[in-house]
Scaffold this motif. Structure first.
Motif, PDB file in Angstrom:
ATOM      1  N   GLU A  95       2.625  -0.528  -9.619  1.00  0.00           N
ATOM      2  CA  GLU A  95       1.739  -1.624  -9.090  1.00  0.00           C
ATOM      3  C   GLU A  95       1.185  -1.275  -7.605  1.00  0.00           C
ATOM      4  O   GLU A  95       0.189  -1.722  -7.112  1.00  0.00           O
ATOM      5  N   LEU A  96       2.112  -0.668  -7.075  1.00  0.00           N
ATOM      6  CA  LEU A  96       1.825  -0.409  -5.690  1.00  0.00           C
ATOM      7  C   LEU A  96       2.059   1.131  -5.358  1.00  0.00           C
ATOM      8  O   LEU A  96       2.330   1.865  -6.378  1.00  0.00           O
ATOM      9  N   ASP A  97       1.083   1.691  -4.347  1.00  0.00           N
ATOM     10  CA  ASP A  97       1.205   2.912  -4.074  1.00  0.00           C
ATOM     11  C   ASP A  97       2.270   3.372  -3.075  1.00  0.00           C
ATOM     12  O   ASP A  97       3.005   2.573  -2.488  1.00  0.00           O
ATOM     13  N   GLN A 132       2.434   1.771   0.273  1.00  0.00           N
ATOM     14  CA  GLN A 132       2.764   0.321   0.223  1.00  0.00           C
ATOM     15  C   GLN A 132       4.177   0.036  -0.029  1.00  0.00           C
ATOM     16  O   GLN A 132       4.815  -0.804   0.680  1.00  0.00           O
ATOM     17  N   TRP A 133       4.654   1.023  -0.709  1.00  0.00           N
ATOM     18  CA  TRP A 133       6.389   1.061  -1.103  1.00  0.00           C
ATOM     19  C   TRP A 133       6.951   1.115   0.167  1.00  0.00           C
ATOM     20  O   TRP A 133       7.992   0.471   0.545  1.00  0.00           O
ATOM     21  N   PRO A 150      -4.129  -0.762  -0.674  1.00  0.00           N
ATOM     22  CA  PRO A 150      -4.055   0.271  -1.418  1.00  0.00           C
ATOM     23  C   PRO A 150      -4.866   1.496  -0.693  1.00  0.00           C
ATOM     24  O   PRO A 150      -6.029   0.975  -0.213  1.00  0.00           O
ATOM     25  N   LYS A 151      -4.230   2.773  -1.193  1.00  0.00           N
ATOM     26  CA  LYS A 151      -5.015   3.812  -0.409  1.00  0.00           C
ATOM     27  C   LYS A 151      -6.334   3.978  -0.794  1.00  0.00           C
ATOM     28  O   LYS A 151      -7.236   4.467   0.193  1.00  0.00           O
ATOM     29  N   ARG A 152      -7.025   3.594  -2.041  1.00  0.00           N
ATOM     30  CA  ARG A 152      -8.466   3.597  -2.465  1.00  0.00           C
ATOM     31  C   ARG A 152      -9.250   2.944  -1.402  1.00  0.00           C
ATOM     32  O   ARG A 152     -10.002   3.662  -0.972  1.00  0.00           O
ATOM     33  N   GLU A 153      -8.850   1.766  -1.020  1.00  0.00           N
ATOM     34  CA  GLU A 153      -9.479   0.832  -0.169  1.00  0.00           C
ATOM     35  C   GLU A 153      -9.478   1.015   1.191  1.00  0.00           C
ATOM     36  O   GLU A 153     -10.025   0.699   2.061  1.00  0.00           O
ATOM     37  N   ARG A 154      -8.234   2.133   1.653  1.00  0.00           N
ATOM     38  CA  ARG A 154      -7.947   2.150   2.730  1.00  0.00           C
ATOM     39  C   ARG A 154      -8.913   2.886   3.906  1.00  0.00           C
ATOM     40  O   ARG A 154      -9.379   2.665   5.020  1.00  0.00           O
TER      41      ARG A 154
END
Ligand code: ADP
Ligand code: ZN
Length: 618
Positions: free
Chosen positions: A462-464, A467-468, A516-520
């Protein structure tokens, strides 16, 4: 000002007629009154708070010349230029000028033709300078950047220690020490070393409400920086990076992306450095990418952002460096990315510095305070001001924590997974491997160790990774995990009294994770600037300025500045141009009421500005 010594103008009159301002700001009125009355003091006021007027106005109100000690020549020349524009008789004495200039300044000084003289401490203390001054009427001594006298402060200059002689040699002349560094120890140091212990201390709030603080986790600093800068093309700013190589690379990348960016560091020759400094001061839209070698003494008021791609060395340094933004009171952004890699490097710098062990301990403590700031999940401004002993009752509404409250989330479940991963892998691996386990990576290390068989393998999708990693860092910061230096940073459980309730489900945990990376990639930078980009601290109603007229005024100002060889803001500040473009005063009388338009500037520029407003308004 050609005031004869006998007539002493009132401070308010000087404020309005010379500087074109309608009212004193914060404690200025009280300070000016105190010094005009012959008092000495220590003044603590943030950058952009208006320290200069605290000694400039008393110097004009008291008989004799005001002597200003300032460590930076570039700053001196700018201040002198700005004062002359306002009709004040000012000069500087420093090592970068030729003997004729110095002689002319001394001649004017002896003839009583100077209201203010700026000197470097070396100059003041060299030769017979003090003896010569002792023969002249002196209005006051102002010691700017007074924190330079303190070893505890971040910019110790040994020659400042000798300024203590002023107290002995000139016991009846007011001495005003000024600084933008406010921590208690530096403050006491300054008072003691400059013999001001029996004198008043004026402490202004250190809040810089027009600065938006944005702190981000470091992903790819180059790309993050570009995302931050994209909506800010054409604005002036400073980007701080730690090493020369990095400065060079970032400047090249930005230039390739169409930004007017220049590198500045101690490895460049003197000529190149001055050229960069000149461009930055004279043009309004230059980005300087620099090591900390750049900045002290930049009093350019229209710096719209200060970005840090590496951690500064202390919270004081951060405050000082970010404080170079928005001196004009208009909105500015302090943006910083930080990552776990910054810290060991800074620790090493301290260890390798060759300083005394006690000094090293001080530096480590300062770094700790900075790390605490970057990891805070409460309002940045509250943490920052708290560090300077000031308390802000309410969250500020103008930092990343306040602006993005949605980013504080319940991470209880994720934290339990992370703790389980630590435990199940034997409490000896660092975050990189633990993240691999949680996201179910197929690494060689996992296969060799057989960790794909563990119950925690792949339970954290659930986290990339970013985030971890952030979560692990924050678990260390909160004491739930301990990073064991004896085992290459392997993680194990920290405080049992915190860990157990969390694992049992009796406690919850809220933290801020990166997006999350996608939105970053798009980031929230553009959003933050849209919401707050045009906020003005004093709200001077300049928001409805006609952009075309404003541009015409800026073009006119650039031409004026160029032909006189001074920085544009010395002619008029942005704030003045904005007010002109929105209020459009039709005649000299109403023009005189605009902020920053004093008598001298009205006489030099009034007609030209009116003509421009008349055509621009057509
Ligand atoms: P500091 O030295 O404390 O960093 P400055 O003395 O350079 O700050 O002042 C910062 C800016 O605020 C300058 O542009 C100055 O002209 C402006 N300023 C100072 N006092 C006032 C005031 N009372 N009213 C309006 N503008 C002011
Ligand atoms: Zn805040």
């Amino acid at each position: 000002m050609s005031t004869a010594p006998a007539i002493t103008p009132a401070p308010l009159q000087v404020l309005s007629e010379v500087f074109g301002y309608g009212a004193f700001r914060g404690p200025q009125a009280e300070i000016v009154g105190h010094v005009v009355g012959g008092g000495s003091a220590l003044v603590l006021m943030p950058t952009g708070g208006g320290k200069s007027l605290c000694y400039q106005i008393p110097a004009l109100c008291r008989p004799g010349t005001g002597v200003v000690v300032s460590p930076l020549i570039a700053l001196m020349d700018d201040q002198v230029a700005a004062l002359r524009q306002a009709g004040v008789r000012a000069a500087a004495l420093h090592s970068a000028q030729g003997p004729e200039q110095a002689q002319a300044a001394w001649r004017a000084l002896r003839a009583g033709e100077l209201d203010l003289v700026y000197l470097s401490p070396e100059r003041l203390l060299a030769g017979d300078c003090l003896e010569r001054l002792a023969e002249l009427p002196i209005a006051l001594f102002a010691i700017d950047e007074a924190h330079c006298v303190s070893q505890w402060g971040h910019d110790f200059r040994p020659e400042y220690l000798q300024l203590a002689v002023l107290a002995d040699r000139f016991p009846t002349i007011p001495r005003l020490a000024l600084t933008a560094t406010a921590d208690g120890r530096t403050r006491e140091d300054i008072r003691e070393r400059l013999r001001l212990t029996d004198d008043r201390v004026f402490l202004a709030s250190f809040d810089r409400p027009n600065i938006t603080y944005l702190v981000r986790e470091k992903e790819g600093p180059g790309a993050q920086l570009q995302a931050f800068l994209a909506p800010r093309k054409g604005e002036a700013g400073i980007v701080y990076a730690r090493s020369r190589q990095r400065v060079d690379r970032l400047a090249q990348e930005l230039a390739a992306a169409g930004f007017d960016a220049l590198a500045y560091h101690a490895g460049l020759d003197h000529q190149r450095r001055s050229a960069v400094l000149e461009r930055f001061r004279r043009d309004s839209g230059v980005i300087v990418v620099a090591t900390i070698a750049f900045g002290m003494g930049i009093d350019k008021p229209d710096v719209r952002f200060v970005a840090h791609v590496d951690l500064p060395k202390s919270l004081e340094a951060y405050y000082q460096e970010t404080g170079r933004g928005g001196r004009d009171g208009l909105a500015a952004v302090a943006w910083m990315v930080h990552g776990p890699g910054d810290v060991p490097q800074l620790r090493r710098f301290i260890e390798d510095s060759g300083a005394e062990p006690s000094q090293k301990a001080i530096e480590h403590g300062k770094l700790d305070a900075l790390i605490g700031f970057t990891e805070a999940s409460t309002c940045r401004r509250q943490v920052l001001l708290g560090h300077f002993g000031e308390s802000l009752e309410q969250p500020c509404g103008n930092c990343d924590v306040c602006l993005e409250p949605d980013r504080c989330q319940d991470v209880t479940e994720a934290a339990r997974k992370a703790l389980s991963a630590v435990y199940r892998t034997g409490s000896r691996f660092g975050a990189a491997h633990l993240v691999d386990v949680l996201v179910g990576a197929n690494s060689e290390k996992i296969r060799v160790l057989g960790h794909q068989e563990l119950s925690v393998y792949g339970i954290g999708k659930e986290l990339d990774r970013g985030q971890w990693r952030s979560l692990f860092r924050q678990l260390v910061a909160t004491g739930l995990l301990i990073s064991d230096p004896a085992h290459q940073g392997g993680l194990r459980f920290g405080d049992r009294e915190q860990v157990s309730p969390l694992l049992r489900g009796d406690a919850t945990l809220e933290l801020r994770l990166p997006l999350p990376k996608r939105e970053r990639r798009q980031g929230s930078e553009a959003g933050a600037s849209r919401r707050f980009g045009s906020a003005s601290a004093d709200g001077n109603g300049a928001g409805d300025a006609d952009p075309q007229l404003l541009q015409a005024l800026k073009d006119w100002r650039r031409e004026q500045a160029r032909s006189q060889g001074v920085p544009p803001y010395v002619v008029f500040h942005d704030r003045t141009l904005m007010e002109l473009a929105s209020r459009r005063p039709p005649d000299l009388a109403s023009l005189a009421g605009v902020t920053g338009v004093g008598k001298a500037k009205l006489a030099s520029y009034g007609e030209a500005v009116l003509a421009l407003l008349a055509t621009g308004a057509a």
